[in-house]
Design a protein around this motif. Structure first.
Motif, PDB file in Angstrom:
ATOM      1  N   CYS A 207       5.573  13.147 -12.373  1.00  0.00           N
ATOM      2  CA  CYS A 207       6.694  12.234 -12.169  1.00  0.00           C
ATOM      3  C   CYS A 207       7.772  12.940 -11.377  1.00  0.00           C
ATOM      4  CB  CYS A 207       7.244  11.769 -13.519  1.00  0.00           C
ATOM      5  SG  CYS A 207       8.664  10.656 -13.407  1.00  0.00           S
ATOM      6  N   SER A 208       8.247  12.291 -10.316  1.00  0.00           N
ATOM      7  CA  SER A 208       9.321  12.849  -9.499  1.00  0.00           C
ATOM      8  C   SER A 208      10.649  12.131  -9.697  1.00  0.00           C
ATOM      9  CB  SER A 208       8.932  12.779  -8.014  1.00  0.00           C
ATOM     10  OG  SER A 208       7.837  13.622  -7.738  1.00  0.00           O
ATOM     11  N   VAL A 209      10.592  10.866 -10.101  1.00  0.00           N
ATOM     12  CA  VAL A 209      11.812  10.080 -10.299  1.00  0.00           C
ATOM     13  C   VAL A 209      11.677   9.276 -11.587  1.00  0.00           C
ATOM     14  CG1 VAL A 209      13.297   8.239  -9.416  1.00  0.00           C
ATOM     15  CG2 VAL A 209      12.276   9.872  -7.827  1.00  0.00           C
ATOM     16  N   LEU A 210      12.690   9.354 -12.416  1.00  0.00           N
ATOM     17  CA  LEU A 210      12.779   8.507 -13.606  1.00  0.00           C
ATOM     18  C   LEU A 210      14.002   7.629 -13.474  1.00  0.00           C
ATOM     19  CD1 LEU A 210      12.275   7.524 -16.517  1.00  0.00           C
ATOM     20  CD2 LEU A 210      13.475   9.586 -17.322  1.00  0.00           C
ATOM     21  N   VAL A 211      13.798   6.312 -13.485  1.00  0.00           N
ATOM     22  CA  VAL A 211      14.915   5.368 -13.478  1.00  0.00           C
ATOM     23  C   VAL A 211      15.066   4.813 -14.885  1.00  0.00           C
ATOM     24  CG1 VAL A 211      15.892   3.262 -12.490  1.00  0.00           C
ATOM     25  CG2 VAL A 211      14.484   4.766 -11.064  1.00  0.00           C
TER      26      VAL A 211
ATOM     27  N   SER B 149       0.829  -1.200   0.000  1.00  0.00           N
ATOM     28  CA  SER B 149       0.000   0.000   0.000  1.00  0.00           C
ATOM     29  C   SER B 149       0.868   1.256   0.000  1.00  0.00           C
ATOM     30  CB  SER B 149      -0.922  -0.006   1.215  1.00  0.00           C
ATOM     31  OG  SER B 149      -1.693   1.162   1.266  1.00  0.00           O
ATOM     32  N   VAL B 150       0.559   2.174  -0.917  1.00  0.00           N
ATOM     33  CA  VAL B 150       1.275   3.444  -1.024  1.00  0.00           C
ATOM     34  C   VAL B 150       0.253   4.565  -1.018  1.00  0.00           C
ATOM     35  CG1 VAL B 150       2.817   4.839  -2.452  1.00  0.00           C
ATOM     36  CG2 VAL B 150       3.139   2.366  -2.339  1.00  0.00           C
ATOM     37  N   ALA B 151       0.547   5.658  -0.341  1.00  0.00           N
ATOM     38  CA  ALA B 151      -0.377   6.782  -0.245  1.00  0.00           C
ATOM     39  C   ALA B 151      -0.690   7.353  -1.625  1.00  0.00           C
ATOM     40  CB  ALA B 151       0.223   7.878   0.640  1.00  0.00           C
ATOM     41  N   ASP B 152      -1.934   7.786  -1.814  1.00  0.00           N
ATOM     42  CA  ASP B 152      -2.367   8.316  -3.107  1.00  0.00           C
ATOM     43  C   ASP B 152      -1.613   9.580  -3.505  1.00  0.00           C
ATOM     44  OD1 ASP B 152      -4.184   6.270  -3.341  1.00  0.00           O
ATOM     45  OD2 ASP B 152      -5.868   7.426  -2.531  1.00  0.00           O
ATOM     46  N   ASP B 153      -1.134  10.325  -2.524  1.00  0.00           N
ATOM     47  CA  ASP B 153      -0.421  11.563  -2.827  1.00  0.00           C
ATOM     48  C   ASP B 153       1.100  11.380  -2.819  1.00  0.00           C
ATOM     49  OD1 ASP B 153      -0.136  11.126  -0.124  1.00  0.00           O
ATOM     50  OD2 ASP B 153      -0.551  13.194   0.473  1.00  0.00           O
ATOM     51  N   ALA B 154       1.543  10.140  -2.801  1.00  0.00           N
ATOM     52  CA  ALA B 154       2.981   9.857  -2.803  1.00  0.00           C
ATOM     53  C   ALA B 154       3.584  10.256  -4.149  1.00  0.00           C
ATOM     54  CB  ALA B 154       3.228   8.377  -2.541  1.00  0.00           C
ATOM     55  N   PRO B 155       4.856  10.649  -4.166  1.00  0.00           N
ATOM     56  CA  PRO B 155       5.501  10.994  -5.441  1.00  0.00           C
ATOM     57  C   PRO B 155       5.566   9.787  -6.373  1.00  0.00           C
ATOM     58  CG  PRO B 155       7.121  10.834  -3.681  1.00  0.00           C
ATOM     59  CD  PRO B 155       5.772  10.778  -3.026  1.00  0.00           C
ATOM     60  N   VAL B 156       5.574  10.072  -7.667  1.00  0.00           N
ATOM     61  CA  VAL B 156       5.566   9.022  -8.687  1.00  0.00           C
ATOM     62  C   VAL B 156       6.977   8.747  -9.174  1.00  0.00           C
ATOM     63  CG1 VAL B 156       4.795   8.424 -11.024  1.00  0.00           C
ATOM     64  CG2 VAL B 156       3.231   9.576  -9.436  1.00  0.00           C
ATOM     65  N   ALA B 157       7.316   7.471  -9.243  1.00  0.00           N
ATOM     66  CA  ALA B 157       8.594   7.035  -9.811  1.00  0.00           C
ATOM     67  C   ALA B 157       8.320   6.159 -11.021  1.00  0.00           C
ATOM     68  CB  ALA B 157       9.417   6.265  -8.783  1.00  0.00           C
ATOM     69  N   VAL B 158       8.995   6.427 -12.111  1.00  0.00           N
ATOM     70  CA  VAL B 158       8.885   5.630 -13.333  1.00  0.00           C
ATOM     71  C   VAL B 158      10.140   4.787 -13.476  1.00  0.00           C
ATOM     72  CG1 VAL B 158       8.906   5.751 -15.867  1.00  0.00           C
ATOM     73  CG2 VAL B 158       7.369   7.236 -14.553  1.00  0.00           C
ATOM     74  N   VAL B 159       9.946   3.500 -13.768  1.00  0.00           N
ATOM     75  CA  VAL B 159      11.080   2.591 -13.971  1.00  0.00           C
ATOM     76  C   VAL B 159      10.935   1.936 -15.338  1.00  0.00           C
ATOM     77  CG1 VAL B 159      12.362   0.608 -13.099  1.00  0.00           C
ATOM     78  CG2 VAL B 159      11.167   2.109 -11.492  1.00  0.00           C
TER      79      VAL B 159
END
Length: 253
Positions: A76-80, A2-12
């Motif tokens: 998006c906050s993180v792009l891997v 479970s992750v909070a709905d307002d958590a930052p988005v990370a793309v992998v």
């Protein structure tokens, strides 16, 4: 998970197996909403289910596919940038132009396409990060690595110039260059030859995908003032690209 709905988005990218799948899990555990991209949707969906993420088809060599992916990820906050790979071990004199073209396209241009597509969202986040998975092959050329060396040197140059270009913008840029990591990488490189792939790791305890993923999650969760420009990760048994200590007791496992 479970992750909070307002958590930052990370793309992998390349998240259907190996380092990419491990990164998706590690980032979800670190509190990110994870969007996973890869070509193999069936395997991607399995990883997404385990980490509570969202699976979207992604071929980083296809600009239209990249554009559609980016359109489906408004924040998006993180792009891997993990998607990549090697084909063959031919020397320059016997190089396959098709193999070299594929390696350049997936490694260099794939990283370019994804970074360019998501950079507006990363900047808009106010604290974005681009984390690119490179290779020890970007640090030193080695026999049997010609085409892959060229591609990964290109990825490194792209990442380092991006760091310069984004100075003053709210986006951090990190290059992580692992050495030997036991994943499907060598199996792809040797075109499905399992014996050749296994021989790469004989007598060595290589890094695991989880080792790299934990480093990615560490980088992604540092305070915004901190930027890890470049990280080299090697197994204890490896001191450079082709200097490896092989132990009989490991080979027998």
């Amino acid at each position: 998970m479970s992750v909070a709905d307002d958590a930052p988005v990370a793309v992998v990218t390349g998240a259907s197996s190996g380092i990419g799948a491990a990164c998706a899990m590690a980032l979800a555990e670190a509190g990110f909403q994870v969007v996973l991209g890869a070509r193999r949707l069936d395997r991607l969906a399995e990883v997404a289910e385990r980490c509570g993420g969202r699976a979207l088809r992604l071929d980083v060599t296809d600009q239209a596919c990249v554009d559609a992916f980016a359109a489906a990820v408004p924040s998006c906050s993180v792009l891997v940038n993990n998607a990549g790979g090697a084909l063959g071990t031919d020397p320059v004199a016997a190089a396959s132009v098709d193999d070299w073209r594929w390696m350049y396209d997936v490694n260099v241009l794939g990283t370019l396409r994804m970074t360019r597509a998501l950079l507006p969202a990363l900047i808009a986040s106010g604290d974005g990060q681009v984390i690119t998975i490179g290779s020890i092959a970007a640090r030193e050329p080695y026999r049997g690595g010609a085409g892959y060396n060229v591609a990964k040197h290109g990825v490194a140059a792209l990442t380092r110039v991006l760091r310069i270009e984004l100075l003053g913008q709210p986006v951090r840029v990190c290059e992580i260059d692992p050495g030997m990591v036991q994943t499907e990488f060598s199996l792809v490189r040797f075109r499905g030859d399992a014996d050749a792939a296994d021989a790469v790791y004989a007598g060595v305890e290589p890094l695991t995908a989880q080792d790299v993923a934990e480093t990615v999650a560490f980088v992604a969760t540092r305070p915004s003032r901190v930027n890890f420009d470049q990280i080299v990760m090697l197994a204890r048994d490896q001191s450079s690209a082709q200097v490896v200590h092989r132990r009989p007791e490991v080979a027998a496992r």
